[in-house]
Scaffold this motif. Structure first.
Motif, PDB file in Angstrom:
ATOM      1  N   LYS A   1      34.374  40.154  25.058  1.00 61.36           N
ATOM      2  CA  LYS A   1      33.572  40.869  26.053  1.00 61.36           C
ATOM      3  C   LYS A   1      32.125  40.910  25.561  1.00 61.36           C
ATOM      4  CE  LYS A   1      37.667  43.628  26.986  1.00 61.36           C
ATOM      5  NZ  LYS A   1      38.268  44.977  27.028  1.00 61.36           N
TER       6      LYS A   1
ATOM      7  N   ARG B   1      40.302  39.573  26.102  1.00 58.37           N
ATOM      8  CA  ARG B   1      40.436  38.423  26.992  1.00 58.37           C
ATOM      9  C   ARG B   1      41.348  37.386  26.337  1.00 58.37           C
ATOM     10  NH1 ARG B   1      34.940  36.984  30.104  1.00 58.37           N
ATOM     11  NH2 ARG B   1      36.560  36.111  31.457  1.00 58.37           N
TER      12      ARG B   1
ATOM     13  N   ASP C   1      33.267  35.823  36.618  1.00 57.54           N
ATOM     14  CA  ASP C   1      32.983  34.457  36.173  1.00 57.54           C
ATOM     15  C   ASP C   1      32.307  33.649  37.275  1.00 57.54           C
ATOM     16  OD1 ASP C   1      34.036  34.996  33.713  1.00 57.54           O
ATOM     17  OD2 ASP C   1      36.026  34.190  34.176  1.00 57.54           O
TER      18      ASP C   1
ATOM     19  N   ARG D   1      45.259  40.519  33.951  1.00 60.02           N
ATOM     20  CA  ARG D   1      43.958  41.169  34.153  1.00 60.02           C
ATOM     21  C   ARG D   1      42.828  40.140  34.243  1.00 60.02           C
ATOM     22  NH1 ARG D   1      42.635  46.154  30.402  1.00 60.02           N
ATOM     23  NH2 ARG D   1      44.262  46.989  31.772  1.00 60.02           N
ATOM     24  N   GLU D   2      42.952  39.062  33.485  1.00 54.99           N
ATOM     25  CA  GLU D   2      41.932  38.013  33.552  1.00 54.99           C
ATOM     26  C   GLU D   2      41.874  37.400  34.948  1.00 54.99           C
ATOM     27  OE1 GLU D   2      38.999  35.426  31.886  1.00 54.99           O
ATOM     28  OE2 GLU D   2      39.944  37.222  31.071  1.00 54.99           O
ATOM     29  N   ARG D   3      43.056  37.155  35.539  1.00 56.69           N
ATOM     30  CA  ARG D   3      43.082  36.554  36.877  1.00 56.69           C
ATOM     31  C   ARG D   3      42.572  37.518  37.942  1.00 56.69           C
ATOM     32  NH1 ARG D   3      48.148  34.520  34.993  1.00 56.69           N
ATOM     33  NH2 ARG D   3      49.181  36.269  36.003  1.00 56.69           N
TER      34      ARG D   3
ATOM     35  N   HIS E   1      38.431  39.383  36.108  1.00 54.17           N
ATOM     36  CA  HIS E   1      37.339  38.594  35.556  1.00 54.17           C
ATOM     37  C   HIS E   1      37.007  37.358  36.389  1.00 54.17           C
ATOM     38  CE1 HIS E   1      37.023  40.944  31.888  1.00 54.17           C
ATOM     39  NE2 HIS E   1      38.344  40.945  31.807  1.00 54.17           N
ATOM     40  N   ARG E   2      37.826  37.050  37.386  1.00 56.12           N
ATOM     41  CA  ARG E   2      37.551  35.848  38.169  1.00 56.12           C
ATOM     42  C   ARG E   2      36.247  35.983  38.947  1.00 56.12           C
ATOM     43  NH1 ARG E   2      41.988  34.417  42.486  1.00 56.12           N
ATOM     44  NH2 ARG E   2      43.250  34.459  40.584  1.00 56.12           N
TER      45      ARG E   2
ATOM     46  N   ALA F   1      47.164  40.711  29.569  1.00 55.86           N
ATOM     47  CA  ALA F   1      45.794  40.212  29.450  1.00 55.86           C
ATOM     48  C   ALA F   1      45.541  39.051  30.415  1.00 55.86           C
ATOM     49  CB  ALA F   1      45.516  39.772  28.014  1.00 55.86           C
TER      50      ALA F   1
END
Length: 360
Positions: free
Chosen positions: A174, A197, A229, A220-222, A225-226, A217
């Motif tokens: 992060k 991440r 990004d 949560r990334e999908r 954070h999509r 994780a």
């Protein structure tokens, strides 16, 4: 204008931060100018000078940046950091930082990846350098210690814990939370507590043996954070230009795919893989031994043929060879010795040569 000049004299000149301010100005100016130049060269604008190629050799702007870095660094030591030289050398050092970090990806990969996806690392490095320099410029003296004043140990402890939380947040992948948490203590603490991440060093070290946490994780990334990004990609395209779209059958794409596959394979647990192979080998040995020992050992059964009787030791030798191969980490492909009557061809009787001794 008068207010700005007064603020500059009070917060920059009087605080002895003018060299750092000029370094930041040179950093930002050189990065903006060189990005404008390379985008003009990429667009093949006729009125722009183009690349520097004396004798057909393409000289990257990183080379000029190294010259500015040497000039600024050596100049400060040569003049003992006196005024006004330290201000000019700070400006030269900032120009060199912008030129060198703009080709950070080229230095990292040792390949001309300026307009590829790997070239985005240069933009990350430049933004990181600018943000860190800005934090130093607007922040306080490290640990809140001012020369001539008594040390405030409570503030020192809080800032030390905050620095540790910021480092943990950066290791968790992060970057922006960790950098902003340097000035906002609560932000870095939240980033240090939350999940890392999946592509971060923390996830590779701590989540390899925790599949549930790694799955959380990834989820949560999908989900979260999509969008971040996508916004970051749009901003970087606006600042530095969009990278080249490499087709799937391009050699560069194959190289990137091979690197990603090698990294994914390296993350596998080698000890678990070897343990699984050993368990499979022992299971196969037990099955072969059971088939050899209990095949024809029922009461009243005829004795096995000599070739079949010799198959048991042969299988045990094969099992030992298989276990040695698994322990050594080699492939388990080996030749299987034939069993039964056709195991070994009959040996032909050797003809001895009889020599006749002749007396003297």
């Amino acid at each position: 204008m008068t207010t700005l000049l007064d603020g500059y004299r009070e917060h920059i000149v009087a605080a002895h931060k003018q060299p750092l301010f000029l370094l930041l100005v040179g950093f930002i100016t050189s990065f903006v100018c060189i990005r404008f130049s390379v985008r003009m060269i990429r667009a093949q604008v006729s009125w722009w000078p183009g690349n520097v190629t004396p004798g057909g050799l393409h000289i990257h702007h990183m080379v000029f940046g190294l010259g500015f870095l040497l000039l600024g660094g050596i100049g400060v030591f040569a003049t003992y950091g006196g005024h006004p030289w330290i201000d000019w050398f700070g400006l030269a050092f900032g120009i060199g930082c912008g030129l060198v970090l703009d080709e950070f990806a080229l230095i990292l990969h040792l390949d001309d990846v300026y307009w590829s996806e790997q070239g985005r690392k240069s933009v990350d490095a430049v933004i990181f350098g600018i943000l860190f320099t800005s934090l130093l410029l607007v922040g306080y003296v490290p640990l809140g210690v001012v020369p001539g004043e008594e040390t405030r140990w409570g503030l020192v402890t809080i800032l030390s814990v905050n620095a540790l939380a910021s480092v943990i947040t950066l290791i968790k992948g992060k970057v922006w939370t960790g950098l902003l948490g340097i000035m906002v203590p609560g932000l870095s603490w939240i980033g240090a507590i939350r999940l890392a991440r999946p592509s971060s060093p923390w996830a590779r070290w701590r989540y390899a043996t925790r599949p549930r946490r790694r799955a959380r994780a990834l989820r949560r990334e999908r989900l979260l954070h999509r969008r971040a990004d996508l916004a970051r990609t749009w901003l970087f395209d606006l600042i530095a230009g969009a990278p080249d779209k490499v087709p799937a059958n391009h050699p560069a794409a194959h190289r990137v795919a091979e690197r990603m596959a090698a990294r994914a394979t390296a993350h596998l647990d080698a000890h678990a893989a070897r343990a699984l192979a050993r368990r499979q080998a022992r299971l196969a040995d037990r099955r072969s031994a059971a088939a050899a020992g209990a095949g024809d050992r029922r009461p009243g059964a005829a004795d096995p043929a000599p070739g079949v009787a010799e198959a048991g030791p042969a299988r045990s030798r094969q099992a030992q060879q298989r276990r040695r191969t698994v322990r050594a980490g080699r492939s388990r492909a080996f030749a299987v010795a034939p069993t039964g009557p056709e195991r070994r061809p009959e040996r032909q009787p050797r003809l001895r040569k009889h020599t006749r001794r002749i007396g003297r």
